[in-house]
Design an enzyme around this catalytic site. Structure first.
Site, short mmCIF file in Angstrom:
data_model
loop_
_atom_site.label_atom_id
_atom_site.label_comp_id
_atom_site.label_asym_id
_atom_site.label_seq_id
_atom_site.Cartn_x
_atom_site.Cartn_y
_atom_site.Cartn_z
N GLU A 1 -9.52 6.59 -4.41
CA GLU A 1 -9.84 6.56 -2.99
C GLU A 1 -9.24 7.76 -2.26
O GLU A 1 -9.91 8.41 -1.44
CB GLU A 1 -9.32 5.25 -2.38
N GLN A 2 -7.99 8.09 -2.54
CA GLN A 2 -7.37 9.23 -1.86
C GLN A 2 -8.04 10.54 -2.27
O GLN A 2 -8.22 11.45 -1.45
CB GLN A 2 -5.87 9.25 -2.14
N ALA B 1 -9.12 2.97 5.50
CA ALA B 1 -10.14 2.99 4.44
C ALA B 1 -10.66 4.41 4.34
O ALA B 1 -11.56 4.82 5.08
CB ALA B 1 -11.27 2.01 4.75
N VAL B 2 -10.09 5.18 3.41
CA VAL B 2 -10.38 6.61 3.37
C VAL B 2 -11.83 6.91 3.03
O VAL B 2 -12.34 7.99 3.35
CB VAL B 2 -9.45 7.32 2.35
N SER C 1 -6.34 3.33 -5.82
CA SER C 1 -5.80 4.18 -4.76
C SER C 1 -5.94 5.66 -5.08
O SER C 1 -6.23 6.48 -4.22
CB SER C 1 -4.32 3.83 -4.51
N HIS D 1 0.83 -1.20 0.00
CA HIS D 1 0.00 0.00 0.00
C HIS D 1 0.88 1.26 0.00
O HIS D 1 1.92 1.30 0.66
CB HIS D 1 -0.92 0.01 1.23
N PRO D 2 0.44 2.29 -0.71
CA PRO D 2 1.21 3.53 -0.75
C PRO D 2 0.97 4.38 0.49
O PRO D 2 -0.02 4.21 1.21
CB PRO D 2 0.65 4.24 -1.99
N PHE E 1 0.92 3.56 7.01
CA PHE E 1 -0.36 3.81 7.68
C PHE E 1 -1.48 3.53 6.68
O PHE E 1 -1.50 4.13 5.59
CB PHE E 1 -0.43 5.24 8.17
#
Length: 471
Positions: free
Chosen positions: A391-392, A426-427, A388, A371-372, A423
């Site tokens: 999501e971000q 789940a954004v 990703s 994961h980034p 870290f």
């Protein structure tokens, strides 16, 4: 592949709105089984007498003999019971669907004439009312074909609906393969019709009932008094009527038999139920063929994702990115006992999480480190996966001030240094402020606690990604 073919999911928690005519809250459909003259009897070429669904306690077959009492009970259904039922429903102006055993119809021309004159649907109940379970496929296929042929000859048109009742594991498939039926009713698994793909054909299934059925006057546990039957039907109707107002309208089927409900003490209960439903507005009392035509027009078969039928390459291609850069989870999930219950987000999530949870710690750590960082260098360089990136962005992490970006960078570095993985959160459950708050709260946890929490968040992220692909 190990596959479980039974469908435990159905429509799931959100069944479709059937959109019954005139905004009906419930469709109440009455079926009258006409079996008298088609039952097991040596006069019909059978090896023994009938033993099923009569008022004879503990009846058994008489091999090679006529069972005079059994025959006369069935004869009552044709001679007296049918006409009592006919008067009740024609006066109530409610059409019936007849499940007609073909040989029984051929032996009852006067009753058949009355069915047709009343506009009742005459569906097929098979050639004879006998067990199909021990028939070979060839024998059963031939019996189905003969039932259609004789039905067409006797009734004047072919049947459009089919119900065997005493079916084999092959019956539904063989009837569907016959190709001429608008619906099949040899299931009891839903309150609404549904489409079933059988041998490359979309076949409509309209489930039947064995509980809202007068057959329980002749089985245990069953009805001992007409009021028991009436109360059960009324309770079922009232609950479905309420659901039709507060949730989604459904279908209620009531199964009847001439020799059972046709007795006066039992018919009184049916009359009370009919009076009850007719005291309510927005109730539709169709034939089954009317339901079939309605469903075909408003709910035609659609193409749905069937993950459980995919080969490995397609499966991994579709689901390999659900867990970040970890296609091995999809590869292992493909080897599970998948079935129709997994053709939805919850089902596929369960299968993939099982593989993640049972992986060793090093493998799970690999998923975490794949994961980034949140709002990290990869995001700034546009090198995140599409999932990703989306999501971000949904949490506003692509629109940070310089101060916010510096804070995230500092926290990311501290977190990775302490725990050995990024870290993860789940954004989609958060906004920018709550993410920052969680970051500050979790960074001081011990590694074991954070490893567990990070794995939980990975599963949550996977769920959202599957929701984007599946119902």
């Amino acid at each position: 592949m190990s596959r479980y073919i039974r469908n435990m999911r159905g429509y799931g928690p959100n069944p479709p709105d059937p959109k019954w005519p005139n905004n009906a809250r419930v469709a109440v459909q009455f079926v009258l089984n006409y079996e008298e003259g088609g039952e097991n009897c040596v006069l019909h070429g059978d090896s023994a007498s009938e033993a099923f669904l009569s008022d004879i306690p503990g009846a058994s077959q008489w091999a090679g003999q006529r069972h005079w009492n059994m025959e006369s009970i069935y004869e009552y259904g044709a001679r007296a019971g049918f006409w009592r039922i006919h008067r009740l429903f024609t006066r109530a102006n409610i059409p019936l669907t007849i499940y007609g055993v073909t040989t029984a119809l051929a032996r009852s021309p006067e009753q058949l004439e009355a069915m047709k004159a009343a506009g009742w649907e005459i569906a097929s109940h098979g050639l004879k009312w006998v067990e199909h379970k021990d028939m070979s496929e060839e024998e059963e296929r031939a019996l189905i074909a003969e039932a259609v042929r004789l039905h067409t000859e006797v009734v004047g048109e072919r049947p459009r609906g089919w119900y065997t009742g005493r079916c084999s594991e092959n019956t539904v498939r063989l009837v569907a393969e016959e190709g001429g039926f608008d619906y099949i009713s040899d299931t009891y698994d839903d309150d609404l019709p549904y489409w079933l793909s059988i041998s490359g054909r979309d076949q409509l299934i309209i489930p039947y009932t064995l509980e809202a059925n007068d057959m329980r006057f002749a089985t245990a546990p069953g009805w001992t008094d007409g009021n028991d039957f009436a109360n059960y039907l009324i309770n079922a109707f009232d609950e479905l009527y309420l659901e039709g107002k507060t949730d989604t309208p459904k279908m209620m089927t009531v199964g009847l038999h001439c020799r059972l409900i046709g007795r006066p003490g039992k018919l009184a209960a049916l009359r009370r139920f009919i009076e009850h439903i007719q005291s309510h507005e927005n109730v539709w009392c169709p034939r089954r063929i009317d339901i079939a035509e309605h469903w075909k027009a408003l709910h035609p078969p659609g193409k749905t994702v069937q993950s459980s039928t995919m080969d490995r390459d397609e499966f991994v291609s579709v689901y390999g990115g659900i867990f970040e850069h970890s296609p091995w989870i999809a590869e292992r999930a493909h080897d599970l006992e998948l079935g129709p219950a997994h053709d939805c987000a919850s089902g596929m999530h369960n299968a993939m999480c099982r593989m993640f949870r049972t992986a060793n710690e090093q493998e799970r750590l690999g998923v975490l480190t794949a994961h980034p960082d949140l709002a990290g260098k990869l995001a700034q360089a546009g090198r995140l996966t599409s999932e990703s990136t989306s999501e971000q962005a949904s949490a506003g992490l692509d629109m940070l001030t310089d101060e916010e970006r510096e804070t995230f960078t500092r926290l990311n570095n501290s977190y990775v240094e302490k725990h050995g993985f990024p870290f993860i959160i789940a954004v989609r459950d958060h906004d920018k402020a709550s993410i920052m708050k969680a970051f500050h709260r979790r960074i001081d946890n011990d590694r074991e606690t954070e490893f567990t929490e990070a794995c939980r968040q990975v599963e949550r992220i996977a769920y959202y990604r599957l929701k984007d692909l599946l119902p």
